[in-house]
Scaffold this motif. Sequence first.
Motif, mmCIF file in Angstrom:
data_model
loop_
_atom_site.group_PDB
_atom_site.id
_atom_site.type_symbol
_atom_site.label_atom_id
_atom_site.label_comp_id
_atom_site.label_asym_id
_atom_site.label_seq_id
_atom_site.Cartn_x
_atom_site.Cartn_y
_atom_site.Cartn_z
ATOM 1 N N ASP A 1 37.985 43.252 34.531
ATOM 2 C CA ASP A 1 38.421 42.062 33.716
ATOM 3 C C ASP A 1 38.624 41.086 34.370
ATOM 4 O OD1 ASP A 1 38.377 44.117 31.442
ATOM 5 O OD2 ASP A 1 39.930 45.373 32.293
ATOM 6 N N ALA A 2 38.879 39.833 33.951
ATOM 7 C CA ALA A 2 39.420 38.582 34.228
ATOM 8 C C ALA A 2 39.741 38.020 33.028
ATOM 9 C CB ALA A 2 38.648 37.920 34.643
ATOM 10 N N GLY A 3 41.182 36.606 32.769
ATOM 11 C CA GLY A 3 41.419 36.173 31.545
ATOM 12 C C GLY A 3 42.550 34.700 32.650
ATOM 13 N N TRP A 4 42.984 34.174 32.006
ATOM 14 C CA TRP A 4 43.707 33.202 32.486
ATOM 15 C C TRP A 4 45.620 33.543 31.993
ATOM 16 C CZ3 TRP A 4 44.066 29.301 35.314
ATOM 17 C CH2 TRP A 4 45.104 27.955 34.967
ATOM 18 N N GLU A 5 45.832 33.146 33.097
ATOM 19 C CA GLU A 5 47.696 33.788 32.983
ATOM 20 C C GLU A 5 48.094 32.332 33.573
ATOM 21 O OE1 GLU A 5 49.218 36.308 32.956
ATOM 22 O OE2 GLU A 5 47.589 37.764 32.785
ATOM 23 N N ARG A 6 48.678 31.799 32.473
ATOM 24 C CA ARG A 6 49.336 29.988 32.023
ATOM 25 C C ARG A 6 50.495 30.619 32.920
ATOM 26 N NH1 ARG A 6 50.437 27.703 26.744
ATOM 27 N NH2 ARG A 6 48.346 26.527 26.886
ATOM 28 N N THR A 7 51.590 31.936 33.611
ATOM 29 C CA THR A 7 52.454 31.384 33.604
ATOM 30 C C THR A 7 52.311 31.040 35.053
ATOM 31 O OG1 THR A 7 52.698 33.692 33.577
ATOM 32 C CG2 THR A 7 54.352 32.076 32.565
ATOM 33 N N TYR A 8 51.504 31.700 35.571
ATOM 34 C CA TYR A 8 50.977 31.297 37.538
ATOM 35 C C TYR A 8 50.399 30.393 37.633
ATOM 36 C CZ TYR A 8 53.340 36.109 37.651
ATOM 37 O OH TYR A 8 53.846 37.522 37.654
ATOM 38 N N HIS A 9 49.409 30.141 36.598
ATOM 39 C CA HIS A 9 48.474 28.217 36.304
ATOM 40 C C HIS A 9 47.072 29.228 37.309
ATOM 41 C CE1 HIS A 9 46.812 24.021 37.466
ATOM 42 N NE2 HIS A 9 47.067 24.347 35.981
ATOM 43 N N SER A 10 46.865 30.505 37.022
ATOM 44 C CA SER A 10 45.290 30.885 38.339
ATOM 45 C C SER A 10 45.202 32.061 36.981
ATOM 46 C CB SER A 10 46.627 31.995 38.745
ATOM 47 O OG SER A 10 46.655 31.537 39.419
ATOM 48 N N PHE A 11 43.575 32.294 37.176
ATOM 49 C CA PHE A 11 43.236 33.492 36.624
ATOM 50 C C PHE A 11 43.494 34.816 37.655
ATOM 51 C CE2 PHE A 11 39.869 29.598 36.195
ATOM 52 C CZ PHE A 11 40.128 29.650 34.472
ATOM 53 N N PHE A 12 43.472 35.944 36.659
ATOM 54 C CA PHE A 12 43.690 36.947 37.351
ATOM 55 C C PHE A 12 42.342 37.851 37.274
ATOM 56 C CE2 PHE A 12 45.392 41.400 36.450
ATOM 57 C CZ PHE A 12 45.599 41.315 37.447
ATOM 58 N N VAL A 13 42.147 38.531 38.325
ATOM 59 C CA VAL A 13 40.934 39.207 38.177
ATOM 60 C C VAL A 13 41.019 40.847 38.875
ATOM 61 C CG1 VAL A 13 38.523 39.597 38.972
ATOM 62 C CG2 VAL A 13 39.352 37.248 38.920
ATOM 63 N N ASN A 14 40.841 41.743 37.773
ATOM 64 C CA ASN A 14 41.174 43.007 38.265
ATOM 65 C C ASN A 14 39.958 44.173 38.117
ATOM 66 O OD1 ASN A 14 42.962 45.839 38.752
ATOM 67 N ND2 ASN A 14 42.632 45.953 36.467
ATOM 68 N N ASN A 15 39.704 44.878 39.672
ATOM 69 C CA ASN A 15 38.546 45.668 39.031
ATOM 70 C C ASN A 15 39.535 47.231 39.030
ATOM 71 O OD1 ASN A 15 35.689 44.867 40.089
ATOM 72 N ND2 ASN A 15 36.873 43.800 41.793
ATOM 73 N N SER A 16 38.519 48.301 38.182
ATOM 74 C CA SER A 16 39.385 49.498 38.163
ATOM 75 C C SER A 16 38.487 50.533 37.603
ATOM 76 C CB SER A 16 40.415 49.016 36.638
ATOM 77 O OG SER A 16 39.646 48.706 35.546
ATOM 78 N N LEU A 17 39.296 52.220 38.310
ATOM 79 C CA LEU A 17 38.420 52.662 37.792
ATOM 80 C C LEU A 17 39.567 54.154 37.753
ATOM 81 C CD1 LEU A 17 38.478 54.986 40.880
ATOM 82 C CD2 LEU A 17 36.548 53.423 41.116
ATOM 83 N N SER A 18 38.962 54.946 36.920
ATOM 84 C CA SER A 18 39.375 56.410 36.674
ATOM 85 C C SER A 18 38.494 57.685 37.565
ATOM 86 C CB SER A 18 39.326 56.817 35.275
ATOM 87 O OG SER A 18 40.488 58.075 35.201
ATOM 88 N N GLN A 19 39.409 57.811 38.440
ATOM 89 C CA GLN A 19 38.372 59.295 38.822
ATOM 90 C C GLN A 19 39.624 60.147 39.209
ATOM 91 O OE1 GLN A 19 35.530 57.388 41.777
ATOM 92 N NE2 GLN A 19 34.243 57.518 40.650
ATOM 93 N N GLY A 20 38.398 60.898 39.929
ATOM 94 C CA GLY A 20 39.392 61.950 40.552
ATOM 95 C C GLY A 20 38.330 63.470 41.563
ATOM 96 N N ALA A 21 38.576 63.905 42.119
ATOM 97 C CA ALA A 21 38.089 64.604 43.763
ATOM 98 C C ALA A 21 38.268 66.395 43.362
ATOM 99 C CB ALA A 21 37.579 63.660 44.374
ATOM 100 N N ALA A 22 37.348 67.354 44.186
ATOM 101 C CA ALA A 22 38.204 67.833 44.334
ATOM 102 C C ALA A 22 36.945 69.000 45.412
ATOM 103 C CB ALA A 22 38.708 69.414 43.452
ATOM 104 N N LEU A 23 37.680 70.361 46.179
ATOM 105 C CA LEU A 23 36.915 70.902 46.710
ATOM 106 C C LEU A 23 36.919 71.803 46.170
ATOM 107 C CD1 LEU A 23 35.379 71.846 49.511
ATOM 108 C CD2 LEU A 23 37.920 72.885 50.103
ATOM 109 N N ILE A 24 35.388 72.333 46.164
ATOM 110 C CA ILE A 24 35.126 73.425 44.934
ATOM 111 C C ILE A 24 34.828 75.429 45.546
ATOM 112 C CG2 ILE A 24 32.924 74.974 43.785
ATOM 113 C CD1 ILE A 24 32.317 71.699 42.739
#
Length: 241
Positions: A201-224
């Motif tokens: 996701d990316a967007g303009w943040e006026r108060t920071y006068h910057s573009f904000f870029v965020n990568n994200s995921l939702s995962q989990g792991a386990a030993l079976i």
Amino acid sequence: NVVGKSTTFQKVGTGQAVQKTRKGKLPLMNIDHGNVEVFLEDWHAPDFIDKFDELKIEHDERKVVVDAGAWALGRKTDEMIINNLNETTMITGDYSTAFTLPLISKGLKRLNTRKVPDDGKRFAALTPGAWEHFINLKQVSNAKYAGDLFPWLKGTDAIYWRKTTWQMITGLPGEGTSQAKCFIYHQSAAACATASEISTDAGWERTYHSFFVNNSLSQGAALIDENGVEAYHIDDTVDIT
């Protein structure tokens, strides 16, 4: 495509063939059957890109930040899986040697003794040091031993040898030290659940006068099943001679 905060993987024991007497009842295998719950975790890799900074550089800074975030989340996925593999108590080696052929053979023998399927679905995660020892083994790199078809998997940095896919992975426990760990495991012994692949996701943040870029995921792991995992305890400081 997991929906919810967790998901469940099935754990099935080893069955054994039985006989019956004539006209008698068939005795049951009574296979152990259970499950392992994997809880999903949400992870982010965000950063700002100052608008004026973009005026002072020639490269595409937004793409740089997006790629860096994706790699960071990829390493997090590796970390989650490695942490669960590290829970196994099945161990070959005592940190006294490098990743040698006798050590490899001993670990494979232990997997076979525990009846872990030798069906082409075994994987090995090696430290950079162990990887160098592995690819310099004549049984792996010499056509006289490995056969006419060199075992490198086309288009990847992996080797398929002894019905196992061997790869170099950074971030393994103790990497580069005298107490390092490598792992060999069957695909069914470890689990990784994903609710959301890496998204940006990316967007303009006026108060920071910057573009904000965020990568994200939702995962989990386990030993079976730890019986399907063998940890190699090696001295990763030994150089190739």
